[in-house]
Design a protein around this motif. Structure first.
Motif, short mmCIF file in Angstrom:
data_model
loop_
_atom_site.label_atom_id
_atom_site.label_comp_id
_atom_site.label_asym_id
_atom_site.label_seq_id
_atom_site.Cartn_x
_atom_site.Cartn_y
_atom_site.Cartn_z
N PHE A 333 0.84 -1.20 0.00
CA PHE A 333 0.00 0.00 0.00
C PHE A 333 0.87 1.25 0.00
O PHE A 333 0.63 2.21 -0.76
N CYS A 334 1.91 1.26 0.83
CA CYS A 334 2.78 2.44 0.91
C CYS A 334 3.52 2.66 -0.41
O CYS A 334 3.69 3.80 -0.86
N ALA A 335 3.95 1.56 -1.03
CA ALA A 335 4.63 1.69 -2.32
C ALA A 335 3.67 2.26 -3.36
O ALA A 335 4.02 3.18 -4.12
N GLU A 336 2.44 1.76 -3.36
CA GLU A 336 1.45 2.21 -4.33
C GLU A 336 1.13 3.69 -4.15
O GLU A 336 0.90 4.42 -5.12
N HIS A 337 1.11 4.16 -2.90
CA HIS A 337 0.73 5.54 -2.62
C HIS A 337 1.92 6.44 -2.34
O HIS A 337 1.74 7.60 -1.93
N GLY A 338 3.14 5.92 -2.53
CA GLY A 338 4.32 6.75 -2.31
C GLY A 338 4.46 7.24 -0.88
O GLY A 338 4.90 8.36 -0.63
N VAL A 339 4.08 6.39 0.06
CA VAL A 339 4.15 6.78 1.47
C VAL A 339 5.39 6.16 2.12
O VAL A 339 5.64 4.97 1.97
N ALA A 340 6.16 6.99 2.81
CA ALA A 340 7.25 6.46 3.62
C ALA A 340 7.45 7.41 4.79
O ALA A 340 6.73 8.41 4.92
N SER A 341 8.40 7.10 5.63
CA SER A 341 8.62 7.90 6.83
C SER A 341 9.50 9.11 6.52
O SER A 341 10.34 9.06 5.61
N ASP A 342 9.31 10.18 7.25
CA ASP A 342 10.25 11.31 7.23
C ASP A 342 11.37 10.94 8.19
O ASP A 342 11.11 10.71 9.37
N ILE A 343 12.57 10.90 7.68
CA ILE A 343 13.64 10.34 8.51
C ILE A 343 14.87 11.25 8.59
O ILE A 343 15.06 12.16 7.79
N GLU A 344 15.69 10.95 9.59
CA GLU A 344 17.03 11.53 9.72
C GLU A 344 17.98 10.35 9.85
O GLU A 344 17.88 9.59 10.83
N VAL A 345 18.85 10.16 8.85
CA VAL A 345 19.76 9.01 8.88
C VAL A 345 20.94 9.33 9.79
O VAL A 345 21.50 10.42 9.73
N VAL A 346 21.25 8.37 10.65
CA VAL A 346 22.38 8.56 11.57
C VAL A 346 23.36 7.40 11.44
O VAL A 346 23.00 6.31 10.99
N GLY A 347 24.60 7.66 11.85
CA GLY A 347 25.60 6.61 11.89
C GLY A 347 25.69 6.03 13.29
O GLY A 347 25.10 6.56 14.25
N ALA A 348 26.44 4.96 13.42
CA ALA A 348 26.55 4.27 14.71
C ALA A 348 27.05 5.21 15.81
O ALA A 348 26.61 5.13 16.96
N ASP A 349 27.96 6.13 15.45
CA ASP A 349 28.50 7.00 16.49
C ASP A 349 27.50 8.07 16.96
O ASP A 349 27.79 8.83 17.87
N GLY A 361 11.97 14.36 22.24
CA GLY A 361 11.00 14.63 21.17
C GLY A 361 11.61 15.44 20.04
O GLY A 361 10.89 16.07 19.26
N ASP A 362 12.91 15.42 19.95
CA ASP A 362 13.61 16.25 18.96
C ASP A 362 13.99 15.43 17.73
O ASP A 362 15.17 15.20 17.46
N VAL A 363 12.98 14.99 16.98
CA VAL A 363 13.27 14.29 15.73
C VAL A 363 12.05 14.40 14.82
O VAL A 363 10.91 14.31 15.29
N LYS A 364 12.30 14.66 13.57
CA LYS A 364 11.21 14.69 12.58
C LYS A 364 11.52 13.68 11.50
O LYS A 364 12.27 13.97 10.61
N TYR A 365 10.90 12.48 11.59
CA TYR A 365 10.12 11.97 12.68
C TYR A 365 10.71 10.65 13.16
O TYR A 365 10.22 10.06 14.09
N ARG A 366 11.70 10.18 12.46
CA ARG A 366 12.27 8.89 12.82
C ARG A 366 13.76 8.91 12.48
O ARG A 366 14.14 9.29 11.36
N PHE A 367 14.57 8.48 13.44
CA PHE A 367 15.97 8.24 13.12
C PHE A 367 16.09 6.86 12.48
O PHE A 367 15.40 5.92 12.87
N VAL A 368 16.99 6.78 11.50
CA VAL A 368 17.28 5.48 10.88
C VAL A 368 18.79 5.29 10.87
O VAL A 368 19.54 6.17 10.41
N LEU A 369 19.21 4.16 11.39
CA LEU A 369 20.63 3.83 11.42
C LEU A 369 21.07 3.30 10.07
O LEU A 369 20.48 2.36 9.54
N ASP A 370 22.14 3.92 9.54
CA ASP A 370 22.79 3.40 8.33
C ASP A 370 23.80 2.36 8.79
O ASP A 370 24.82 2.70 9.39
N THR A 371 23.49 1.09 8.54
CA THR A 371 24.33 0.04 9.12
C THR A 371 25.70 -0.07 8.46
O THR A 371 26.57 -0.79 8.96
N SER A 372 25.89 0.67 7.37
CA SER A 372 27.23 0.65 6.77
C SER A 372 28.23 1.36 7.68
O SER A 372 29.44 1.26 7.48
#
Lengths: 383, 383
Positions: A333-349, A361-372
């Motif tokens: 459904f999300c692919a069909e409607h172009g829906v995904a999360s608003d994210i801030e990519v972070v590294g391990a450090d 509460g200081d994030v819009k709206y989800r942190f995502v870890l780049d596992t590389s």
């Protein structure tokens, strides 16, 4: 960096967590996790099992940071088994599959959410509602995994994971893999009650709280064709709510604005995890409306007024993530409607700082870890 | 007779309550009602309007005594308009009909429940859910009646009543008229949530509290083919519960018995009107279960645990009586299945004692007033 929670120095010899049954055949995955309630997140190594007959081995690309990860690693809900690698919003590519796996092949973009197994036999499991497994679902981290030697599951802040094919999702290639990661928890947790309530074109959906879950609820409800009202305690969030697609924004502490919203909403998705008075929200519901509470406050909620429920046949309801089949439906459904999360990519450090910012509460709206950014185990061993 | 609440002596000149628009054409009905919060029930005379075009005039035979009547006449919910004749479980026979009335004729056995009108235009009314009228339904007593000169409605502790045909029910002749009276409130109030939840053969229904509503819930759920569990705080009610048809009885203060009932119930009808902890009952519900609270405690309920709702997708819900169409359906259902209330018929001179016994929970399970015991207004005027 928040004072008092410094990033720990990399360990000379990272702790090895063996979550495999036969250590000889394992793959070592670089990971970050907690070794105690106050350790913060530190580098760890996880021994992943060699894929069994039904297993899919996944090279993790991204993993979302969920508020539950903070509670779990800090032991705020219960004392978890340490060391603990959190993360249940996993997106990556298949690297190997077991002999019985027909539906996934190396190179496929896949995801893993909050569950990696369940009893597969109870009524809930047979209905595809594995999240409500009557014997207890097997969470992606911190759970005892009976089909894998009672090892403790370890999550997605890691370079790889091995999961039974029944709990692996296909992530459509049209979705950005980092922005898709939070769909595996925040997305399905809000999608499932909206579907359960049978939201369709023209229905009115209210969203309380505009964090990781709330922002997904707005996007998904809009994609379902609903008229969306965001309730927020802060005028500073009005523009953000509208930017996400909300049709209306109501300042919940403004009694007049709440009164104006009286009897205007069909279903409310309440994502606030702190105790709060629900009665003003019930007053905004129409006949046969429902309020789904998704957050789990540590303290008692203020009492609900039964009179409000009675006078409009309302329901105060709960909902827990979603089943595997429904999670796949949500991804499609999300692919069909172009829906995904608003994210801030972070590294391990940046993980520990990200945790502190999530609590604030200081994030819009989800942190995502780049596992590389996770150190390779082999590099560590040589250090 | 309870000390301190003596039966008042008959008034030499009973108060005349004019609930008609054109006093000239009225009929005087003998009645019992309250003249103040502490008057107890005293003889009154109600001027009933001559039937208008759509009206049905009913000679009342029986009227059930509902706990709401006690709250209302004693001003325990709000200060009602006095003098007030209570009663909304009315059964009688049609005496006259207005010119536009096709579906009722003199001699028909009919009933009137909690509603005598509504706006007839809002979404709820158009769906046959008049009890949820968005402009407020018109209660059978103590309500302002806009279609009848803003007179105050007066209820069924009376020899006659005049009601618009749209709010008159057919009471099947196969039902005992006295035992059918409580169906008009206690019956429909429990039938409606069971139907709304779509209870069918083999479902498991829990009933909390074994009073007027609770005993009807047991009978109706059994007639729907459900497996019925009664939860009670008193072992002394076990036999009575089984006598009503309950398949299981659980002592709610016995933690082991409650644990044994874990995940065994589909829907609970909670009829207790005092604050009580619902969380132990939620634990007895299966996935997607619901607890309907029908009683309205004066004080706050203890907080509900959202975690319980979340982990099994449960609903804490309310429900208010039923619509007119559904009330007719319920009466026909009860006639088909031989279901009626267990009653104790009382005369007018026993009303005050009956109220005290209701407050003490000393009734199995509903008092019904035999209106033939009400003094005729003409006799009174001559006294």
């Amino acid at each position: 960096m928040t004072p008092g929670r410094p990033v720990p120095p990399p360990l000379a010899k990272p702790i090895l967590i063996d979550s495999s049954e036969s250590p000889a055949a394992t793959t070592l995955a670089a990971a970050f996790g907690a070794t105690s309630a106050d350790s913060g997140l530190v580098p760890l190594t996880v021994a992943r099992r060699a894929p069994k007959e039904d297993d899919v081995e996944i090279a993790i690309e991204f993993c979302g940071l969920c508020h539950s990860d903070v509670h779990a690693t800090r032991g705020e809900w219960r004392v978890p088994p340490y060391p603990l690698v959190p993360g249940h919003e996993i997106v990556g590519r298949v690297t190997r599959v077991g002999a019985a796996v027909q539906d996934f092949a190396p190179g496929d973009r896949v995801g893993v959410g909050c569950l990696v197994d369940s009893c597969r036999e109870c009524e809930s499991c047979l209905e595809g509602l594995e999240q409500y497994c009557e014997r207890g679902n097997i969470g992606t981290y911190g759970a005892i995994d009976p089909r894998n030697g009672d090892s403790i599951t370890q999550g997605g802040y890691s370079t790889s994971v091995v999961v039974d094919r029944r709990f692996v999702l296909r992530v459509p290639e049209s979705l950005d893999p980092a922005a898709a990661a939070p769909l595996l928890c925040a997305g399905i947790t809000t999608y499932s009650p909206l579907r359960y309530f049978d939201v369709e074109e023209g229905d009115s959906v209210g969203v309380v709280g505009l964090g990781g879950l709330g922002h997904m609820a707005v996007k998904i409800a809009k994609a379902m064709g609903a008229d969306v009202t965001v309730f927020t305690t802060s005028e500073s969030k009005f523009d953000a709510a509208r930017g996400l697609g909300a049709d209306h924004v109501v300042l919940s502490k403004d009694a007049d604005a709440m009164e104006a919203a009286n009897r205007s909403i069909d279903v409310i998705i309440d994502t606030v995890a702190a105790p709060h008075d629900l009665n003003p929200y019930f007053r905004t519901l129409r006949l046969d409306g429902a309020l789904f509470q998704l957050g789990l406050p540590a303290d008692d909620m203020p009492p609900v007024s039964p009179g409000l429920l009675i006078r409009r046949r309302l329901a105060y309801a709960g909902s827990l993530i979603g089943g595997i089949e429904e999670t796949q439906e949500m991804l499609d459904f999300c692919a069909e409607h172009g829906v995904a999360s608003d994210i801030e990519v972070v590294g391990a450090d940046q993980l520990n700082e990200a945790y502190d910012r999530m609590v604030a509460g200081d994030v819009k709206y989800r942190f995502v870890l780049d596992t590389s950014t996770l150190q390779e185990p082999s590099e560590r061993a040589d250090a």
